[in-house]
Design a protein around this motif. Structure first.
Motif, short mmCIF file in Angstrom:
data_model
loop_
_atom_site.label_atom_id
_atom_site.label_comp_id
_atom_site.label_asym_id
_atom_site.label_seq_id
_atom_site.Cartn_x
_atom_site.Cartn_y
_atom_site.Cartn_z
N ASN A 41 -6.60 3.11 4.22
CA ASN A 41 -5.59 3.99 3.63
C ASN A 41 -5.44 3.67 2.15
O ASN A 41 -5.45 2.50 1.76
N TRP A 50 1.94 5.39 3.78
CA TRP A 50 0.49 5.35 3.69
C TRP A 50 -0.07 6.76 3.90
O TRP A 50 0.41 7.50 4.75
N ASN A 53 -5.76 8.08 7.22
CA ASN A 53 -6.89 7.18 7.40
C ASN A 53 -8.16 7.84 6.89
O ASN A 53 -8.60 8.85 7.43
N ASP A 80 -1.96 1.56 -3.83
CA ASP A 80 -1.91 0.51 -2.81
C ASP A 80 -2.99 0.83 -1.79
O ASP A 80 -3.30 2.00 -1.56
N ILE A 81 -3.59 -0.21 -1.20
CA ILE A 81 -4.61 0.01 -0.18
C ILE A 81 -4.30 -0.83 1.05
O ILE A 81 -3.65 -1.87 0.97
N ARG A 82 -4.77 -0.33 2.19
CA ARG A 82 -4.61 -1.06 3.46
C ARG A 82 -5.86 -0.87 4.28
O ARG A 82 -6.42 0.22 4.37
N ILE A 84 -7.41 -1.81 8.23
CA ILE A 84 -7.14 -2.31 9.58
C ILE A 84 -8.49 -2.52 10.25
O ILE A 84 -9.38 -1.66 10.17
N GLU A 90 -4.79 -6.77 9.78
CA GLU A 90 -4.58 -5.87 8.65
C GLU A 90 -4.67 -6.64 7.35
O GLU A 90 -4.36 -7.83 7.30
N ALA A 91 -5.08 -5.94 6.30
CA ALA A 91 -5.06 -6.49 4.95
C ALA A 91 -4.48 -5.42 4.04
O ALA A 91 -4.88 -4.26 4.12
N GLU A 92 -3.54 -5.80 3.20
CA GLU A 92 -2.92 -4.87 2.27
C GLU A 92 -2.96 -5.46 0.87
O GLU A 92 -2.89 -6.68 0.69
N ASP A 93 -3.11 -4.59 -0.11
CA ASP A 93 -3.12 -4.99 -1.51
C ASP A 93 -2.35 -3.93 -2.28
O ASP A 93 -2.47 -2.74 -1.98
N TYR A 94 -1.57 -4.36 -3.25
CA TYR A 94 -0.64 -3.44 -3.90
C TYR A 94 -0.87 -3.35 -5.40
O TYR A 94 -1.32 -4.31 -6.04
#
Length: 108
Positions: A41, A50, A53, A80-82, A84, A90-94
Motif C-alpha cells: 500500500n 491506506w 493493495n 507512507d508505505i506498508r 504485508i 507487516e512493515a511500515e515506513d512513513y
C-alpha cells in the motif's frame, strides 16, 4: 522476473486516473525479505488511511523487484508505505520522499 502480471495491471490501472498536469512517481520495489510480499500500500503522508493493495491478486517473491508507478493525480512526493507478507508480518515506513528515493527495499 517472477512478478505477477496482475500486480503490473493494478499499478497500470492507477495511471488511467491521473490528470495531465500531475507528475507520476516511479520507483523500484525490492523484496529482500525471506517471505512473499502479498500486499503493498502507498498513501500520501497527509492521509490517515491506506490506499488499495497494489498487489491485489499477486505477490512479489523474495529476491525480486517490480516497477511501481504512482499516478494518483497528486503533486506531492511524500508518501507512507506498508508491506504485508505471507507469514502475516507487516512493515511500515512513513513520510518517504518518493521523488528522491528511486527505490525501496523490504528486508528482514
Amino acid at each position: 522476473m517472477k512478478t505477477l502480471v496482475s500486480a503490473a495491471l493494478a499499478l497500470a490501472a492507477l495511471a488511467v486516473h491521473s490528470p495531465a498536469q500531475a507528475e507520476d512517481l516511479e520507483f523500484l520495489l525490492y523484496n529482500d525479505s525471506s517471505d512473499d510480499l502479498v500486499e503493498f500500500n502507498v498513501s500520501p503522508a497527509s492521509s490517515d488511511d491506506w490506499e488499495a493493495n497494489l498487489l491485489a491478486g499477486g505477490y512479489l517473491a523474495p529476491g525480486y523487484e517490480i516497477g511501481v508507478d504512482i499516478a494518483d493525480g497528486l503533486t506531492t512526493c511524500v508518501y507512507d508505505i506498508r508491506g504485508i507478507f505471507a507469514d502475516g508480518s507487516e512493515a511500515e515506513d512513513y513520510s518517504l520522499n518518493l521523488c528522491d528515493l528511486g527505490e525501496y527495499t523490504f528486508s528482514d
